[in-house]
Each structure stands twice: as structure tokens, then as C-alpha cells.
Design an enzyme around this catalytic site. Structure first.
Site, PDB file in Angstrom:
ATOM      1  N   GLY A  21       0.844  -1.292  -0.087  1.00  0.00           N
ATOM      2  CA  GLY A  21      -0.018  -0.118   0.136  1.00  0.00           C
ATOM      3  C   GLY A  21       0.743   1.173   0.061  1.00  0.00           C
ATOM      4  N   ALA A  22       1.864   1.375  -0.745  1.00  0.00           N
ATOM      5  CA  ALA A  22       2.928   2.316  -0.612  1.00  0.00           C
ATOM      6  C   ALA A  22       2.669   3.386  -1.563  1.00  0.00           C
ATOM      7  CB  ALA A  22       4.339   1.940  -0.756  1.00  0.00           C
ATOM      8  N   ASN A  23       1.455   3.629  -2.367  1.00  0.00           N
ATOM      9  CA  ASN A  23       1.157   4.382  -3.366  1.00  0.00           C
ATOM     10  C   ASN A  23       0.650   5.658  -2.672  1.00  0.00           C
ATOM     11  OD1 ASN A  23      -0.840   2.462  -3.324  1.00  0.00           O
ATOM     12  ND2 ASN A  23      -2.089   4.168  -3.992  1.00  0.00           N
ATOM     13  N   GLY A  25      -0.716   7.534   1.343  1.00  0.00           N
ATOM     14  CA  GLY A  25      -1.004   7.587   2.913  1.00  0.00           C
ATOM     15  C   GLY A  25       0.615   7.190   3.721  1.00  0.00           C
ATOM     16  N   GLY A  27       1.660   4.502   3.849  1.00  0.00           N
ATOM     17  CA  GLY A  27       3.009   3.609   3.194  1.00  0.00           C
ATOM     18  C   GLY A  27       3.795   4.458   2.383  1.00  0.00           C
ATOM     19  N   SER A 138      -3.974  -0.881  14.562  1.00  0.00           N
ATOM     20  CA  SER A 138      -4.674   0.350  14.958  1.00  0.00           C
ATOM     21  C   SER A 138      -5.092   0.091  16.285  1.00  0.00           C
ATOM     22  CB  SER A 138      -5.836   0.574  14.181  1.00  0.00           C
ATOM     23  OG  SER A 138      -6.868   1.479  14.435  1.00  0.00           O
ATOM     24  N   TYR A 164     -13.839  -3.903  11.141  1.00  0.00           N
ATOM     25  CA  TYR A 164     -12.403  -3.433  11.030  1.00  0.00           C
ATOM     26  C   TYR A 164     -11.735  -3.581  12.379  1.00  0.00           C
ATOM     27  CZ  TYR A 164      -8.572   0.190  10.753  1.00  0.00           C
ATOM     28  OH  TYR A 164      -7.532   0.983  10.851  1.00  0.00           O
TER      29      TYR A 164
END
Length: 291
Positions: A21-23, A25, A27, A138, A164
């Protein structure tokens, strides 16, 4: 640990990282900081175009590879395409408080993406991992409950935050059991977890209904710390000498903001027997078994 920032990241030259998820936020911030420090960073992203766009803004050795954690075939393809040592795997990607739905493989979306996808990825990559696995949880794990015979909310009433919370509690139980297994086998691999506190990212504004998204967007502007600050616990867990099983989060008000520090977790997140049972269930659901 107080006042630790990215300026204190030691040289990462010669080390390889995968950040899911590094694209965007947290990440994206984490990947950029590690690459700037000299690391080779692989951005594992669902959307290749967005990954390329993010990589173009980073300084250093970065590469983009496709990975959809909501599709076990994609997870297998990523793992099978990996060669060479991997120093640090950062399980960062996730979805938050989305309407009820299922992954490609039929799992509840948040549990399937946030936990099962990362579980399968980590276990498949373990033969290549040399240093550590950092999984982003979280503080909302405290609202989660693991129901082993209904992990996919097939009989329970579905609420976005209950699902979640379960997925984030699963992240911590996964870390607990992975660390136990590594120690039992005498492996040098460490399992750690981190949480960002309340950080302003696009994660919250993609959740729930339009009113909920608007409310979260306003709260982000008024109360949240930046995504750069929110990424600090993950980065601290990834590059400093911490014992396996550590959980890192902000040291400030109610754990929502501040500098990275070792923090506490719920009693359920320290339940070793539940962690073992969840691991067994995760192997059965994904078909991926500990080597």
C-alpha cells in the site's frame, strides 16, 4: 524514544524493503523515507499507475510491483516472483470501515484484506525474510472481537467498525504468533507491530457512507496529526533495534498523536491461545502454511 523523527533513521544502504500500500498515505511516506535513507524499496500496490506516480516523487532506489491483498492469486504471484533476500516486510496496506462486501476469494473484505492477505503474503515470503516483519494495526483493535467460527460475519450482524476492529486485532495476534514461531525455531526474524494514532490519510475518507466520510474529513482537518507523523511508529519499528513482539505507537494524548514509543495493547491482543487458533484458521482459509 521521545522526539524520534526520520532524521534519525540510520543508513539503510544494502537493505531491501517491501511496503504494501505504498502508493498513498502512511505507506507512501514510509517508502519515501526508507528510500531516502539508502534502502532498496519495493512499492507493493494494487494500482500500478498510482504506484508509478508515487515512485516518481521519491528519491533513491524504488521499484513498483503489483499486489492485490484482496486476491490470493495476486498474493501468490507476488511471492512467487520474489527472488533474493528481503530484509524488512512492512504490512501497511488496509481498508477501513467499508460497507459489507467480500474479497475475490469470498472473505469479508476488511478481514480478507487487512489480515488474510498479509498473512498469506508474509508466510509465503518468510524463506526470503532476513530481519523483520512490521504489521500496521490500529488502536481500534480494542473494539475488535475474534469469533473463530464466524470470522467472515456470515452469522453476526455486520458493522463496519466491528469488522475493522476484528481485522486490526487479528494483525496483533498474527504478530504475536509469528514471533512465537520464529523464537521456537531459532529464526532471526522478528515480528513487530505499529499503529499510527489518529493520522490524516485517505483511509478514513473512503469509509462508510457520505455523511461518515464528510465527518471523518472534518475530524482529520481539526484533530489528526499528519501522515508524516503517523508513519513514524512504522518507521521506528522497521529500522531500530527493538525486541520481537514490540508494539509501537504515538506517545502523546490518548495514543492519538506524538512521537513513537512502545505502547500497550488490549488483553485480547496478548492471548497466546487465541493467536494460535487464529493462525490455524488463517492457514485453512488461505491454504498457505508456515514453512
Amino acid at each position: 524514544m521521545s522526539a524520534w523523527t526520520t532524521d534519525q533513521i540510520p543508513s539503510q544502504t544494502g537493505r531491501t524493503f517491501v511496503v504494501t500500500g505504498a502508493n498513498s498515505g502512511l505507506g507512501r511516506v514510509s517508502a519515501a523515507a526508507l528510500a531516502k535513507a539508502g534502502g532498496r524499496v519495493v512499492l507493493a500496490v494494487r494500482d500500478r499507475a498510482r504506484g508509478d506516480e508515487a515512485a516518481a516523487t521519491m528519491t533513491g532506489d524504488v521499484e513498483v510491483r503489483e499486489l492485490d491483498l484482496a486476491d490470493l492469486a495476486s498474493v501468490r504471484a507476488f511471492a512467487e516472483g520474489w527472488s533474493g533476500p528481503l530484509d524488512v516486510l512492512i504490512n501497511n496496506a488496509g481498508i477501513m470501515a467499508v460497507p459489507k462486501g467480500t474479497t475475490v476469494d469470498g472473505f469479508e473484505r476488511q478481514f480478507g484484506t487487512n489480515h488474510l492477505g498479509h498473512f498469506a503474503l508474509t508466510v509465503a515470503l518468510l524463506p526470503s525474510i532476513t530481519d523483520r516483519v512490521v504489521t500496521v494495526s490500529s488502536d481500534l483493535h480494542r473494539r475488535g472481537k475474534i469469533v473463530l467460527d464466524d470470522l467472515n460475519f456470515e452469522r453476526r450482524r455486520y458493522t463496519a467498525y466491528a469488522a475493522y476492529g476484528q481485522s486490526k486485532l487479528a494483525n496483533l495476534l498474527f504478530t504475536l504468533e509469528l514471533e512465537r514461531r520464529a523464537q521456537e525455531q531459532g529464526s532471526p526474524v522478528r515480528a513487530l507491530a505499529a499503529h499510527p494514532g489518529y493520522a490524516a490519510t485517505n483511509l478514513q475518507t473512503r469509509s462508510a457512507n457520505p455523511i461518515g466520510r464528510a465527518a471523518m474529513g472534518l475530524a482529520n482537518r481539526l484533530f489528526a496529526q499528519s501522515d508524516a507523523a503517523g508513519a513514524l511508529p512504522t518507521l521506528y519499528a522497521a529500522v531500530t533495534d527493538l525486541p520481537g513482539g514490540s508494539y509501537v505507537g504515538p506517545d502523546g494524548f490518548a495514543g492519538m498523536r506524538g512521537f513513537p514509543a512502545l505502547v500497550g495493547r488490549s488483553a485480547a491482543a496478548t492471548d497466546a491461545d487465541l493467536a494460535r487458533q487464529l493462525w490455524t484458521a488463517s492457514e485453512q482459509l488461505t491454504g498457505v502454511c508456515y514453512p
